[in-house]
Design an enzyme around this catalytic site. Structure first.
Site, PDB file in Angstrom:
ATOM      1  CD  GLN A  13      -6.630  -0.577  -6.390  1.00 26.69           C
ATOM      2  OE1 GLN A  13      -5.586  -1.229  -6.475  1.00 26.69           O
ATOM      3  NE2 GLN A  13      -7.109   0.108  -7.414  1.00 26.69           N
TER       4      GLN A  13
ATOM      5  CG  HIS B  57      -5.963  -5.079  -8.963  1.00 23.28           C
ATOM      6  ND1 HIS B  57      -5.481  -5.163 -10.238  1.00 23.28           N
ATOM      7  CD2 HIS B  57      -6.105  -3.765  -8.704  1.00 23.28           C
ATOM      8  CE1 HIS B  57      -5.331  -3.947 -10.734  1.00 23.28           C
ATOM      9  NE2 HIS B  57      -5.711  -3.082  -9.822  1.00 23.28           N
TER      10      HIS B  57
ATOM     11  CD  GLU C  56      -0.592  -0.073  -4.849  1.00 19.59           C
ATOM     12  OE1 GLU C  56      -0.125  -0.243  -5.985  1.00 19.59           O
ATOM     13  OE2 GLU C  56      -1.376  -0.895  -4.310  1.00 19.59           O
ATOM     14  CG  HIS C  57      -3.825   3.025  -5.106  1.00 19.64           C
ATOM     15  ND1 HIS C  57      -3.713   1.651  -5.063  1.00 19.64           N
ATOM     16  CD2 HIS C  57      -3.299   3.423  -6.295  1.00 19.64           C
ATOM     17  CE1 HIS C  57      -3.152   1.222  -6.190  1.00 19.64           C
ATOM     18  NE2 HIS C  57      -2.881   2.275  -6.951  1.00 19.64           N
TER      19      HIS C  57
ATOM     20  CG  ASP D 195      -5.053   1.920 -11.330  1.00 21.27           C
ATOM     21  OD1 ASP D 195      -4.019   2.198 -10.687  1.00 21.27           O
ATOM     22  OD2 ASP D 195      -5.871   1.067 -10.953  1.00 21.27           O
TER      23      ASP D 195
ATOM     24  CG  HIS E 176      43.629   7.351   1.682  1.00 20.59           C
ATOM     25  ND1 HIS E 176      43.938   6.019   1.644  1.00 20.59           N
ATOM     26  CD2 HIS E 176      42.370   7.483   1.182  1.00 20.59           C
ATOM     27  CE1 HIS E 176      42.900   5.354   1.151  1.00 20.59           C
ATOM     28  NE2 HIS E 176      41.933   6.221   0.855  1.00 20.59           N
TER      29      HIS E 176
END
Length: 442
Positions: A271, A274, A339-340, A373, A432
């Site tokens: 990660q 990235h 996230e992971h 991934d 109504h």
């Protein structure tokens, strides 16, 4: 001495919660300059359409006026996509098609199991109630294309849309300096993308949301991008739907100290490579194992092509946290809502039972996040920045919508009409009430 010392935190320290909060803090999405620039681009594209998209594409992707003379010149034909697929080396094509098949199979199963079908039932009086599920007509998928190319993102965004039955998929992908990645184009062919444009950034999001002379407006925009893309998606929400606001990638590894430290170090790298803003954190109850992971980091870092990015990410936003035990590691993991989340431990499902907040959970030492991934099957478009507390991975359910179905019988109207009349009078909405009462038998 370590060339890349990763900060250490201890859960038993008096200032741990404050230190953890500081570690997780990330506010780039609030950058005033980004917001102002994005707002200007959106308004410009809304007003001037193709012309504005062309100007921003030439400027930000460094394209010449010949390369970007019209939006049609930036559209990739289906023949170009197929040509890219056919030109791939055999091993790349086989890997791409195998990954696509696994992603497709997973999302077909997801469609069956997650309430993505229409249904109805009848009351005793013959009234029928239910839900009609329909796919979206047209979606836009944003594929990042700046610091790296992501054919896997094409598959992860397009395949669930296809499985859901979306009518038309429009892909946008930036091509800085005019460089078109053949794997990305090939992935679009495999995934069944209908139209593809080599544009990116906030201008691409604006074009998808508002439509231009050439690019049709879509119903929903999905896929991660940089801070400008995130800001643009936030601003166009309401005109078009969006999947989520994605921040930098994150990995959190819970390890009992019994995994090969080389594996853990490389998972943290996966990660960190990235982006300098990506975050890699290890939670472990064994300090000696953390020392081994640090040694593995020092050993592998000089070999990595993206070592500068990895080093800055680990030093600025990474951490190794010493915890009391694996149960406490799970408690901290829930507060991080990563996230992971890798549970690299014996009996990983035991600990997974304690996890409430995570985008994706990778169980066992052999389950590297990188498999998720690319080819495991579940979607890799995941909630970041603690949003896993209330949101989910991208899936088939993001590409459908539900309509409530109500068919009231004569007998049902007699019962429901009295209930509705009473409640409507209580709210002071006489029309109504009258609408229900007119259907009551005298």
């Amino acid at each position: 001495m370590s060339a890349c010392p990763v900060r250490r935190l201890n859960s038993q320290s008096a200032d741990f919660q404050q230190a953890l909060k500081k570690l997780l803090a990330f506010s780039a999405e609030d950058d005033a300059a980004i917001e102002a620039a994005t707002a200007k681009i959106l308004v410009d594209v809304q007003r001037r359409g193709d012309a504005a998209v062309l100007e921003y594409t030439q400027k930000f992707d460094r394209l010449s006026s010949d390369q970007a003379k019209s939006i049609k010149a930036l559209e990739l034909s289906k023949n170009e996509l197929l040509s890219a697929l056919n030109s791939l080396p055999k091993d790349q094509r086989a890997a791409l098609e195998a990954a696509a098949e696994r992603v497709k199979s997973y999302h077909e199963r997801q469609k069956q199991e997650s309430g993505c079908h229409s249904w109805d039932y009848a009351d005793a009086d013959g009234t029928r109630l239910g839900q009609k599920v329909t796919p979206l007509d047209r979606v836009g998928i944003y594929v990042p294309g700046g610091k790296a190319a992501y054919p896997s993102s094409v598959l992860m965004n397009a395949m669930p849309a296809k499985v859901a039955g979306v009518g038309e998929i429009i892909m946008v992908v930036p091509t800085p300096d005019g460089v078109r990645n053949p794997l990305v184009l090939a992935a679009a062919a495999v995934a069944g993308v209908d139209r593809a444009f080599t544009i990116g950034g906030a201008q691409a999001v604006a074009a998808l949301a508002y439509g231009t002379e050439t690019i049709p407006a879509v119903d929903k925009i999905v896929g991660p991008g940089n801070a400008y893309v995130a800001a643009a998606k936030r601003r166009v929400f309401g005109t078009a739907g969006i999947d989520m606001i994605a921040g930098p990638s994150e990995i959190l590894v819970l390890c009992d100290g019994k995994t090969n430290p080389d594996w853990v170090a490389m998972d943290l790298f996966s990660q960190a490579e990235h982006d300098e803003l990506a975050q890699s954190i290890l939670l472990c109850p064994d300090e000696s194992f953390m020392n081994q992971v640090q040694a593995s980091i020092d050993k592998f870092l000089p070999e990595m092509p993206r070592q500068a990015v990895i080093k800055k990410s680990l030093q600025d936003r990474g951490a190794m946290i010493l915890v009391k035990d694996m149960q406490e590691a799970c408690e901290i993991a829930n507060s991080i809502a990563a996230e992971h989340l890798e549970i690299s431990a014996e009996n990983p499902r035991q600990w997974a039972e304690l996890i409430r907040h995570a985008g994706a959970i990778f169980m066992g030492p052999y389950t590297s996040e990188s498999l998720g991934d690319y080819c495991a099957g579940p979607n890799h478009v995941l909630p970041t920045m603690r949003t896993a507390r209330f949101s989910s991975p991208l899936g088939v359910y993001d590409f459908i919508k539900r309509s409530s179905m109500i068919e009231v019988s004569d007998a049902g109207a007699q019962n429901l009409g009295k209930i509705a009349s009473t409640l409507a009078h209580g709210e002071g909405l006489q029309a109504h009430a009258r609408a229900a009462e007119l259907r009551l038998k005298k």
